[in-house]
Motif scaffolding. Structure first.
Motif, PDB file in Angstrom:
ATOM      1  N   HIS A   1      -3.316  -2.896  19.230  1.00 43.67           N
ATOM      2  CA  HIS A   1      -3.649  -4.267  19.640  1.00 43.67           C
ATOM      3  C   HIS A   1      -2.522  -4.881  20.482  1.00 43.67           C
ATOM      4  O   HIS A   1      -2.793  -5.580  21.464  1.00 43.67           O
ATOM      5  CB  HIS A   1      -3.955  -5.141  18.437  1.00 43.67           C
ATOM      6  N   GLN A   2      -1.274  -4.629  20.120  1.00 43.19           N
ATOM      7  CA  GLN A   2      -0.137  -5.151  20.902  1.00 43.19           C
ATOM      8  C   GLN A   2      -0.110  -4.548  22.295  1.00 43.19           C
ATOM      9  O   GLN A   2       0.176  -5.229  23.277  1.00 43.19           O
ATOM     10  CB  GLN A   2       1.171  -4.865  20.176  1.00 43.19           C
ATOM     11  N   ILE A   3      -0.416  -3.271  22.416  1.00 41.40           N
ATOM     12  CA  ILE A   3      -0.413  -2.598  23.726  1.00 41.40           C
ATOM     13  C   ILE A   3      -1.505  -3.178  24.607  1.00 41.40           C
ATOM     14  O   ILE A   3      -1.292  -3.422  25.805  1.00 41.40           O
ATOM     15  CB  ILE A   3      -0.598  -1.080  23.550  1.00 41.40           C
ATOM     16  N   ILE A   4      -2.664  -3.450  24.030  1.00 44.97           N
ATOM     17  CA  ILE A   4      -3.801  -3.962  24.804  1.00 44.97           C
ATOM     18  C   ILE A   4      -3.548  -5.375  25.311  1.00 44.97           C
ATOM     19  O   ILE A   4      -3.948  -5.722  26.409  1.00 44.97           O
ATOM     20  CB  ILE A   4      -5.098  -3.894  23.965  1.00 44.97           C
ATOM     21  N   ARG A   5      -2.843  -6.175  24.547  1.00 49.08           N
ATOM     22  CA  ARG A   5      -2.558  -7.572  24.940  1.00 49.08           C
ATOM     23  C   ARG A   5      -1.636  -7.531  26.070  1.00 49.08           C
ATOM     24  O   ARG A   5      -1.257  -7.827  26.949  1.00 49.08           O
ATOM     25  CB  ARG A   5      -1.939  -8.334  23.793  1.00 49.08           C
TER      26      ARG A   5
ATOM     27  N   LEU B   1       3.385  16.300  25.433  1.00 46.47           N
ATOM     28  CA  LEU B   1       4.028  15.506  24.389  1.00 46.47           C
ATOM     29  C   LEU B   1       5.277  16.214  23.883  1.00 46.47           C
ATOM     30  O   LEU B   1       5.398  17.431  23.987  1.00 46.47           O
ATOM     31  CB  LEU B   1       3.058  15.309  23.215  1.00 46.47           C
ATOM     32  N   THR B   2       6.173  15.427  23.293  1.00 48.51           N
ATOM     33  CA  THR B   2       7.308  16.028  22.605  1.00 48.51           C
ATOM     34  C   THR B   2       6.904  16.298  21.162  1.00 48.51           C
ATOM     35  O   THR B   2       5.887  15.779  20.688  1.00 48.51           O
ATOM     36  CB  THR B   2       8.530  15.084  22.605  1.00 48.51           C
ATOM     37  N   GLU B   3       7.697  17.067  20.465  1.00 45.19           N
ATOM     38  CA  GLU B   3       7.377  17.369  19.065  1.00 45.19           C
ATOM     39  C   GLU B   3       7.491  16.135  18.169  1.00 45.19           C
ATOM     40  O   GLU B   3       6.948  16.114  17.073  1.00 45.19           O
ATOM     41  CB  GLU B   3       8.273  18.501  18.548  1.00 45.19           C
ATOM     42  N   GLN B   4       8.194  15.110  18.623  1.00 40.12           N
ATOM     43  CA  GLN B   4       8.372  13.891  17.832  1.00 40.12           C
ATOM     44  C   GLN B   4       7.395  12.782  18.218  1.00 40.12           C
ATOM     45  O   GLN B   4       7.608  11.631  17.884  1.00 40.12           O
ATOM     46  CB  GLN B   4       9.808  13.359  17.994  1.00 40.12           C
ATOM     47  N   PHE B   5       6.303  13.113  18.913  1.00 42.54           N
ATOM     48  CA  PHE B   5       5.380  12.063  19.350  1.00 42.54           C
ATOM     49  C   PHE B   5       4.831  11.300  18.152  1.00 42.54           C
ATOM     50  O   PHE B   5       4.764  11.802  17.040  1.00 42.54           O
ATOM     51  CB  PHE B   5       4.245  12.639  20.210  1.00 42.54           C
ATOM     52  N   ARG B   6       4.464  10.052  18.410  1.00 46.84           N
ATOM     53  CA  ARG B   6       3.864   9.198  17.384  1.00 46.84           C
ATOM     54  C   ARG B   6       2.477   8.781  17.836  1.00 46.84           C
ATOM     55  O   ARG B   6       2.224   8.623  19.018  1.00 46.84           O
ATOM     56  CB  ARG B   6       4.694   7.925  17.182  1.00 46.84           C
ATOM     57  N   ILE B   7       1.617   8.541  16.899  1.00 50.28           N
ATOM     58  CA  ILE B   7       0.291   8.003  17.180  1.00 50.28           C
ATOM     59  C   ILE B   7       0.320   6.539  16.773  1.00 50.28           C
ATOM     60  O   ILE B   7       0.691   6.207  15.641  1.00 50.28           O
ATOM     61  CB  ILE B   7      -0.799   8.773  16.406  1.00 50.28           C
ATOM     62  N   ALA B   8      -0.036   5.673  17.713  1.00 50.89           N
ATOM     63  CA  ALA B   8       0.014   4.237  17.457  1.00 50.89           C
ATOM     64  C   ALA B   8      -0.957   3.865  16.349  1.00 50.89           C
ATOM     65  O   ALA B   8      -2.087   4.362  16.317  1.00 50.89           O
ATOM     66  CB  ALA B   8      -0.325   3.466  18.737  1.00 50.89           C
ATOM     67  N   ASP B   9      -0.506   2.979  15.456  1.00 45.31           N
ATOM     68  CA  ASP B   9      -1.422   2.488  14.426  1.00 45.31           C
ATOM     69  C   ASP B   9      -2.248   1.337  15.003  1.00 45.31           C
ATOM     70  O   ASP B   9      -2.106   0.972  16.178  1.00 45.31           O
ATOM     71  CB  ASP B   9      -0.675   2.088  13.155  1.00 45.31           C
ATOM     72  N   GLU B  10      -3.118   0.760  14.211  1.00 44.89           N
ATOM     73  CA  GLU B  10      -4.034  -0.269  14.708  1.00 44.89           C
ATOM     74  C   GLU B  10      -3.298  -1.482  15.269  1.00 44.89           C
ATOM     75  O   GLU B  10      -3.648  -1.992  16.341  1.00 44.89           O
ATOM     76  CB  GLU B  10      -4.989  -0.699  13.589  1.00 44.89           C
ATOM     77  N   ASN B  11      -2.257  -1.941  14.572  1.00 43.96           N
ATOM     78  CA  ASN B  11      -1.491  -3.103  15.057  1.00 43.96           C
ATOM     79  C   ASN B  11      -0.817  -2.794  16.387  1.00 43.96           C
ATOM     80  O   ASN B  11      -0.836  -3.612  17.303  1.00 43.96           O
ATOM     81  CB  ASN B  11      -0.442  -3.532  14.026  1.00 43.96           C
ATOM     82  N   GLU B  12      -0.205  -1.626  16.499  1.00 42.59           N
ATOM     83  CA  GLU B  12       0.452  -1.244  17.751  1.00 42.59           C
ATOM     84  C   GLU B  12      -0.557  -1.150  18.892  1.00 42.59           C
ATOM     85  O   GLU B  12      -0.267  -1.547  20.020  1.00 42.59           O
ATOM     86  CB  GLU B  12       1.180   0.092  17.589  1.00 42.59           C
TER      87      GLU B  12
END
Length: 134
Positions: A130-134, A117-128
């Motif tokens: 669900h969007q990724i899974i769709r 990972l890079t130092e600026q990585f993000r952790i997807a929230d619940e909405n994100e």
């Protein structure tokens, strides 16, 4: 250790353990190894952990060497408040009690490159998520 110091140490130990039953005392006194405390709500887990923290600090363990993991943010805050209330001279912000998720995030943030990972990585929230899974 002199006899007076040993007696004083035993008195402190007895005082810390005075509100615990035999099983709770055994868990609290296991300060030489990691200990998993699992029991239903309302059975004294937080009291056991508070006693364990007190015993470990009294034996010379530094507060930054102690770790407690919970399942919820609510339990984390309750444990931090209750344990902090019995630890004289310890800033409750120095007590490392967190959820599994928060510990994982902390580890990832401390050494992101080890996980690709890079130092600026993000952790997807619940909405994100669900969007990724769709």
């Amino acid at each position: 250790m002199s006899a007076a110091e040993s007696n004083s140490s035993n008195n402190i130990r007895r005082q810390i353990l005075s509100d615990l039953n035999a099983e709770q005392s055994a868990a609290a006194e296991s300060i030489d190894r990691p200990t998993l405390v699992v029991s239903p709500a309302g059975t004294g887990k937080t009291r056991v952990l508070a006693a364990r923290y007190q015993l470990m600090l009294a034996s010379g363990t530094a507060i930054n060497r102690l770790l407690a993991i919970t399942f919820s943010n609510r339990a984390t805050q309750e444990m931090r408040d209750r344990i902090g209330s019995v630890l004289d001279g310890v800033d409750e912000r120095d007590i490392f009690i967190n959820t599994f998720h928060a510990l994982g995030k902390r580890i990832l943030r401390s050494i992101p490159k080890r996980f690709g990972l890079t130092e600026q990585f993000r952790i997807a929230d619940e909405n994100e998520t669900h969007q990724i899974i769709r």
